[in-house]
Scaffold this motif. Structure first.
Motif, short mmCIF file in Angstrom:
data_model
loop_
_atom_site.label_atom_id
_atom_site.label_comp_id
_atom_site.label_asym_id
_atom_site.label_seq_id
_atom_site.Cartn_x
_atom_site.Cartn_y
_atom_site.Cartn_z
N ASN A 103 2.55 -27.42 -23.64
CA ASN A 103 1.51 -26.77 -24.31
C ASN A 103 0.11 -26.93 -23.69
OD1 ASN A 103 1.04 -25.80 -27.11
ND2 ASN A 103 -0.37 -27.25 -27.39
N PHE A 104 -0.86 -26.15 -24.22
CA PHE A 104 -2.13 -26.01 -23.67
C PHE A 104 -3.28 -26.68 -24.22
CE2 PHE A 104 -5.92 -23.32 -23.50
CZ PHE A 104 -6.20 -23.39 -22.02
N ALA A 105 -3.87 -27.56 -23.75
CA ALA A 105 -4.87 -28.45 -24.51
C ALA A 105 -6.10 -28.22 -23.56
CB ALA A 105 -4.72 -29.99 -23.99
N TYR A 130 -16.14 -33.18 -22.13
CA TYR A 130 -16.21 -34.37 -21.91
C TYR A 130 -15.03 -34.97 -21.04
CZ TYR A 130 -19.99 -35.00 -25.30
OH TYR A 130 -21.22 -34.91 -26.11
N SER A 131 -14.01 -34.44 -21.29
CA SER A 131 -12.68 -34.89 -20.14
C SER A 131 -13.14 -34.70 -18.82
CB SER A 131 -11.68 -34.06 -20.51
OG SER A 131 -11.17 -34.17 -21.94
N THR A 160 -3.75 -29.29 -19.22
CA THR A 160 -5.11 -30.03 -19.82
C THR A 160 -6.11 -29.22 -18.93
OG1 THR A 160 -3.80 -31.59 -20.55
CG2 THR A 160 -6.15 -31.92 -20.32
N VAL A 161 -7.17 -28.82 -19.61
CA VAL A 161 -8.47 -28.44 -18.82
C VAL A 161 -9.43 -29.50 -18.89
CG1 VAL A 161 -10.17 -26.48 -18.93
CG2 VAL A 161 -8.11 -26.00 -19.66
N VAL A 162 -9.85 -29.91 -17.75
CA VAL A 162 -10.95 -30.93 -17.59
C VAL A 162 -12.00 -30.40 -16.59
CG1 VAL A 162 -9.01 -32.60 -17.74
CG2 VAL A 162 -9.60 -31.79 -15.38
N MET A 219 -14.46 -26.87 -13.49
CA MET A 219 -13.42 -26.85 -14.37
C MET A 219 -12.08 -26.72 -13.47
SD MET A 219 -15.35 -25.61 -17.80
CE MET A 219 -13.80 -25.63 -18.73
N ALA A 220 -11.00 -27.24 -14.05
CA ALA A 220 -9.66 -27.37 -13.44
C ALA A 220 -8.87 -27.34 -14.56
CB ALA A 220 -9.51 -28.27 -12.42
#
Length: 395
Positions: free
Chosen positions: A121-123, A137-138, A168-170, A181-182
């Motif tokens: 899943n995508f976050a 913020y991540s 997960t995008v951070v 962003m990655a």
């Protein structure tokens, strides 16, 4: 059932239709009562070729273009829009992992994802930022030894606690903006990864959704799907695919609502005939039928545009129009059944609630209007201004 070549749209659509009829429709009410994700069913979907739609054949996928694979969710949406939504997000992650992941990541995860034995899943959204992902913020910090340490929280994570890996995008720095962003894939068993209480939802209790917390989570650099600087662009592309996929699923929902109303009204006796003999009922259901045909044309055109300059705008048009039409269709069909439409066995209340959910996830219809409005502003600048008649438009 083992899915075999050739990997054509017709064979995949046939498999999706069979899966919906045999595995989703008869069981969705029980899924909601038990409030548990039907893992056996999603694994069966994988065996039928429905969990690696866009992934290369070399990794066990079906190798379909987005424009074709997205039609699967119309079939699944006839059974349940939330189930179709969850599989669409898994397919997007599988597409990203098989297409952009490192060789090491593909070796470990690709075949599990395409076969459906592993779920993804995508976050992206966070408690304080949904429509504004740049306000994130991540953080992921490079440890200098081939690993990254991640801290932060995500919100509205589907398949929370059920998926095997979360794309997960951070952000990689504290600098403002999106250039750092990655996207990193975090395995579910990573130390420091946890989930909050499941959200209480009205008509899709079987789909676990909650916040996801990352406390000093260490992940290998092999799990970087999109490197620093590409995270936002890749996420926006994923969201465009998701928006068109939702529109596809909404068409299945509309068809289900319409068929329910037709089956009831053609049998219900009234005024010497049936409900369906009444002009008013025909007009109501005729409008639903027209909206359904328009919705199909729109989402399929949007699917063809994905990956082009017109893709984001077409995805916005589809996400703006089709879920609204689905909600209207579910409510209209409920009205056609009168009091019976309020009863749970007919399922129309569930369809109305699902349509409302699909209006919101992966960008509300209002956000789609913003995207469309910005395009109109750009187009307006290319047009010669029309003169305002003298004496008009002046204070």
């Amino acid at each position: 059932m083992s899915f075999q070549s050739p990997h054509t749209l017709d064979t995949v659509i046939t498999a999706a239709r069979k899966h919906c009829a045999e595995d989703v429709i008869p069981n969705v009410d029980a899924w909601n009562r038990t409030a548990k994700w039907p893992r056996d069913t999603s694994t069966k979907a994988g065996a039928m070729g429905l969990t690696g739609l866009y992934a290369p054949v070399e990794f066990g996928g079906q190798g379909l273009p987005l424009s074709e694979g997205i039609r699967v969710y119309e079939e699944l949406g006839r059974g349940d829009g939330a189930y179709a939504f969850a599989l669409s997000m898994h397919n997007i992650c599988t597409f990203a992992g098989c297409g952009y992941g490192t060789d090491a990541f593909k070796a470990e995860w690709a075949r599990g994802l395409t076969s459906g034995t592993k779920l993804a899943n995508f976050a992206l959204s966070e408690p304080q930022s949904g429509s504004d992902p740049v306000n994130m913020y991540s953080r992921a910090v490079d440890n200098g030894n081939g690993t990254y340490t991640i801290n932060g929280a995500k919100a509205w994570v589907s398949l929370a606690g059920e998926a095997d890996i979360y794309f997960t995008v951070v952000k990689m720095t504290d600098a403002p903006g999106h250039k750092d962003m990655a996207m990193i894939a975090i395995p579910a068993d990573a130390k420091g990864l946890s989930f909050g209480p499941l959200y209480e939802t009205p008509s899709y209790n079987f789909l676990p959704m909650s916040e996801m917390y990352m406390k000093d989570v260490i992940v290998s650099a092999d799990n970087i799907i999109l490197p620093e600087g590409q995270g936002l662009q890749g996420s926006l592309m994923a969201i465009d695919i998701a928006r068109v996929s939702i529109a596809s699923g909404c068409c299945g929902l509309m068809q289900s609502a319409l068929d329910t109303a037709l089956a009831y009204s053609s049998n219900r006796k009234m005024f010497g005939g049936t409900n369906l003999d009444l002009d008013g009922i025909q007009w109501m259901l005729g409008e639903v039928a027209t909206d359904l045909e328009a919705s199909r044309l729109l989402y399929r055109a949007a699917a063809q545009a994905l990956g082009t300059d017109e893709g984001p705008l077409m995805a916005a048009h589809a996400k703006r129009f089709v879920p609204d039409a689905a909600l209207k269709a579910a409510n209209t069909c409920t009205q056609v059944l009168g009091g019976m439409g309020l009863l749970q066995p007919y399922g129309l209340d569930r369809l109305s609630r699902l349509a409302q959910m699909l209006r919101i996830v992966d960008g509300t219809t209002e956000i789609s209007r913003v995207v469309i409005g910005r395009h109109l502003q750009k187009r307006a600048k290319t047009l010669a201004p029309l003169p305002i008649p003298k004496g008009h438009g002046e204070a």
